[in-house]
Write an enzyme that holds these catalytic residues in place. Sequence first.
Site, PDB file in Angstrom:
ATOM      1  N   THR A  15       0.817  -1.212   0.000  1.00  0.00           N
ATOM      2  CA  THR A  15       0.000   0.000   0.000  1.00  0.00           C
ATOM      3  C   THR A  15       0.850   1.262   0.000  1.00  0.00           C
ATOM      4  OG1 THR A  15      -1.798  -1.128   1.104  1.00  0.00           O
ATOM      5  CG2 THR A  15      -1.752   1.243   1.357  1.00  0.00           C
ATOM      6  N   SER A  62       2.071  -7.954  -0.251  1.00  0.00           N
ATOM      7  CA  SER A  62       2.775  -8.924   0.591  1.00  0.00           C
ATOM      8  C   SER A  62       1.956 -10.174   0.868  1.00  0.00           C
ATOM      9  CB  SER A  62       3.218  -8.269   1.900  1.00  0.00           C
ATOM     10  OG  SER A  62       2.123  -7.974   2.720  1.00  0.00           O
ATOM     11  N   THR A  95       1.644  -4.255   4.326  1.00  0.00           N
ATOM     12  CA  THR A  95       1.454  -4.459   5.771  1.00  0.00           C
ATOM     13  C   THR A  95       0.878  -5.832   6.113  1.00  0.00           C
ATOM     14  OG1 THR A  95      -0.748  -3.469   5.727  1.00  0.00           O
ATOM     15  CG2 THR A  95       1.100  -1.991   6.209  1.00  0.00           C
ATOM     16  N   ASP A  96       0.256  -6.498   5.131  1.00  0.00           N
ATOM     17  CA  ASP A  96      -0.436  -7.754   5.464  1.00  0.00           C
ATOM     18  C   ASP A  96       0.480  -8.788   6.113  1.00  0.00           C
ATOM     19  OD1 ASP A  96      -2.633  -6.619   4.318  1.00  0.00           O
ATOM     20  OD2 ASP A  96      -2.923  -8.142   2.766  1.00  0.00           O
TER      21      ASP A  96
HETATM   22  N1  ASP Z   1      -2.237  -5.900   0.430  1.00  0.00           N
HETATM   23  C1  ASP Z   1      -1.281  -4.957   0.906  1.00  0.00           C
HETATM   24  C2  ASP Z   1       0.003  -5.688   1.176  1.00  0.00           C
HETATM   25  O1  ASP Z   1       0.190  -6.299   2.192  1.00  0.00           O
HETATM   26  C3  ASP Z   1      -1.798  -4.231   2.066  1.00  0.00           C
HETATM   27  C4  ASP Z   1      -0.883  -3.209   2.621  1.00  0.00           C
HETATM   28  O2  ASP Z   1       0.217  -2.987   2.198  1.00  0.00           O
HETATM   29  O3  ASP Z   1      -1.318  -2.552   3.588  1.00  0.00           O
HETATM   30  O4  ASP Z   1       0.845  -5.665   0.347  1.00  0.00           O
END
Ligand code: ASP
Length: 331
Positions: A15, A62, A95-96
Amino acid sequence: MREKPNIVVIGTGGTIAGRGETSSNTASYDCSVLTVNEILSSIPEVSSLANLRAEQLLQTGSENFNNEHLLKIGKRISEVLKDDDVDGVILTHGTDTIEETAYFLHLTLKSVKPVVVVGSMRPPSAMSSDASLNLYNAISVAVHPTSRAKGTLVVANDEIHTARDVTKANSFKLEAFRSPYGALGYVVEGQPRYYRMPWRDHTVSTQWAIDDLEALPKVDIIYAYGALDERVIDTVASDARGLIYAGTGNGNVALHIVAPLVAAARNGVHVVRASRTGNGVVIRNGAQPDDDYGWLVVDDQAPQKARILLMLAMLSTPAERSALQAAFYRY
Ligand code: ASP
């Protein structure tokens, strides 16, 4: 003495590299579209903190990261850290699964230089995005001498977390990251303030070195509920070498699931009881006779991070269940 520290920023997407159609798209947007150079050039303030060199290693959410991605990231960071001119590394990351990659680095990198993993909950294009401040804070943590020898750190929402403890605990809010014993510290106006130290072994004091790792064994996670079909255990156990059972409460196992898990352990699969609560310890020989069944318990680790630890522990001590159990209590 250099005028400013030299920091390498390695981009992997997420993100923090995302873009929404409008600024009100805080939670729906295209992920992993901005390059790490584009992200950095939109935050001119960071150039006052360090000499930055950007590198694009991956460009994907991620949720897609598998064991090969972990190895690729770890090996590249290790290589970069060996350069005497490099003072620290920032890894931008979705963040995932940030907690899994950070924990993997925490256990396998052999350096005391700061490594800070950072993402954002809102893309840079959104109103009140956390992307620029999280990255600015991450760099200010990486350049600070007090951040050395603390293992891999995750910076988010003005907090500094140890990779061992942190988990993503909310799907969309800015305050998404939680460590069960609290953050290590805050970042206030570009200055880290630490209040505690990571206690368990990490980086230079672990038994693994990323440079020596070529592959990781297959470990899967099963999420427990009362109506779980026991055939799921058989299917997973037929293929995996380790199985994290994210049991209810204190790693509890439903009556009809006991036999397939015992069979899995007898067939050489390392069965680890964890808790789907994501918090608290699982008591060995408490709710289940782990000694009799040949099972292991996670101590206090969340299932997704127990998976990382078990994969590594199985590399250095294959087949020795007592050594694997000791790893859960040591790290
Ligand atoms: N789907 C994203 C990831 O983990 C979500 C994020 O970055 O907050 O790459």
